[in-house]
Design a protein around this motif. Structure first.
Motif, mmCIF file in Angstrom:
data_model
loop_
_atom_site.group_PDB
_atom_site.id
_atom_site.type_symbol
_atom_site.label_atom_id
_atom_site.label_comp_id
_atom_site.label_asym_id
_atom_site.label_seq_id
_atom_site.Cartn_x
_atom_site.Cartn_y
_atom_site.Cartn_z
ATOM 1 N N UNK A 61 63.764 107.402 86.795
ATOM 2 C CA UNK A 61 64.422 108.141 87.151
ATOM 3 C C UNK A 61 65.268 109.156 87.917
ATOM 4 N N UNK A 62 64.082 108.923 88.781
ATOM 5 C CA UNK A 62 64.004 109.786 89.770
ATOM 6 C C UNK A 62 65.366 109.227 90.432
ATOM 7 N N UNK A 63 64.728 107.825 90.946
ATOM 8 C CA UNK A 63 65.640 107.112 91.953
ATOM 9 C C UNK A 63 66.860 106.968 91.783
ATOM 10 N N UNK A 64 67.319 106.598 90.689
ATOM 11 C CA UNK A 64 68.528 106.824 90.097
ATOM 12 C C UNK A 64 69.477 108.010 90.270
ATOM 13 N N UNK A 65 68.880 109.266 89.867
ATOM 14 C CA UNK A 65 69.100 110.490 89.802
ATOM 15 C C UNK A 65 69.225 111.014 91.681
ATOM 16 N N UNK A 66 68.229 110.101 92.425
ATOM 17 C CA UNK A 66 68.930 110.690 94.086
ATOM 18 C C UNK A 66 69.803 109.698 94.698
ATOM 19 N N UNK A 67 70.179 108.833 94.138
ATOM 20 C CA UNK A 67 71.541 107.919 94.187
ATOM 21 C C UNK A 67 72.398 108.448 93.613
ATOM 22 N N UNK A 68 72.605 109.099 92.559
ATOM 23 C CA UNK A 68 73.575 110.212 91.797
ATOM 24 C C UNK A 68 74.327 111.097 92.409
ATOM 25 N N UNK A 69 73.092 112.280 93.122
ATOM 26 C CA UNK A 69 73.398 113.309 93.475
ATOM 27 C C UNK A 69 74.079 112.402 95.317
ATOM 28 N N UNK A 70 73.920 111.342 95.802
ATOM 29 C CA UNK A 70 73.778 110.994 97.074
ATOM 30 C C UNK A 70 75.549 110.481 97.122
ATOM 31 N N UNK A 71 75.531 110.328 95.489
ATOM 32 C CA UNK A 71 77.493 109.331 95.163
ATOM 33 C C UNK A 71 78.219 110.544 95.427
ATOM 34 N N UNK A 72 77.333 111.976 94.519
ATOM 35 C CA UNK A 72 78.346 113.235 94.285
ATOM 36 C C UNK A 72 78.599 113.514 95.680
ATOM 37 N N UNK A 73 77.770 114.219 96.333
ATOM 38 C CA UNK A 73 78.582 114.991 97.320
ATOM 39 C C UNK A 73 78.875 113.275 98.332
ATOM 40 N N UNK A 74 78.473 112.503 99.084
ATOM 41 C CA UNK A 74 79.380 111.622 99.428
ATOM 42 C C UNK A 74 81.097 112.149 98.949
ATOM 43 N N UNK A 75 81.112 111.898 97.411
ATOM 44 C CA UNK A 75 82.341 112.306 96.861
ATOM 45 C C UNK A 75 83.620 113.145 97.354
ATOM 46 N N UNK A 76 82.283 114.231 97.321
ATOM 47 C CA UNK A 76 83.235 115.686 96.908
ATOM 48 C C UNK A 76 83.058 115.757 98.504
ATOM 49 N N UNK A 77 82.621 115.523 99.494
ATOM 50 C CA UNK A 77 82.851 115.823 101.171
ATOM 51 C C UNK A 77 84.421 114.789 101.334
ATOM 52 N N UNK A 78 84.311 113.774 101.066
ATOM 53 C CA UNK A 78 84.989 112.793 101.098
ATOM 54 C C UNK A 78 86.992 113.859 100.634
ATOM 55 N N UNK A 79 86.512 114.929 99.155
ATOM 56 C CA UNK A 79 87.478 115.323 98.675
ATOM 57 C C UNK A 79 88.512 116.655 99.414
ATOM 58 N N UNK A 80 87.235 117.190 100.238
ATOM 59 C CA UNK A 80 87.421 117.776 100.134
ATOM 60 C C UNK A 80 88.316 118.196 102.200
ATOM 61 N N UNK A 81 87.805 116.740 102.943
ATOM 62 C CA UNK A 81 87.751 116.658 103.990
ATOM 63 C C UNK A 81 89.711 115.880 104.219
#
Length: 72
Positions: free
Chosen positions: A52-72
C-alpha cells in the motif's frame, strides 16, 4: 462463447468456501498460544502495509507529474 469467458462465468457461479491458510500458520494459531497468534497477525499486517505504501508513492509521483505537465 469463448473458453475464457465460460471459465470466468463458471468460477463466478460456483464459488466454494476455501481455507487459504498455510499449514504452519494454521498450526501456530490452533496451538492456543495467544502471544504467538498475535505475533502472526502482526507479521501479516507488517507485510501487508508495504504494498500500500508503494502504490501510494507511485500515485503521488503520477499526480505530481501530471500537475507539472498541466502547469507548463
Amino acid at each position: 462463447m469463448d473458453k475464457k469467458k465460460l471459465f470466468l462465468l463458471i468460477c463466478c457461479f460456483f464459488q466454494y468456501k476455501i481455507f487459504a491458510q498455510c499449514a504452519m500458520c494454521k498450526a501456530v494459531v490452533e496451538g492456543g498460544n495467544e502471544t504467538m497468534a498475535e505475533g502472526v497477525n502482526n507479521g501479516i499486517t507488517y507485510l501487508m502495509v508495504f504494498p500500500y505504501i508503494l502504490v501510494g508513492i507511485l500515485f503521488y509521483f503520477i499526480y505530481r507529474h501530471r500537475k507539472n505537465k498541466n502547469n507548463n
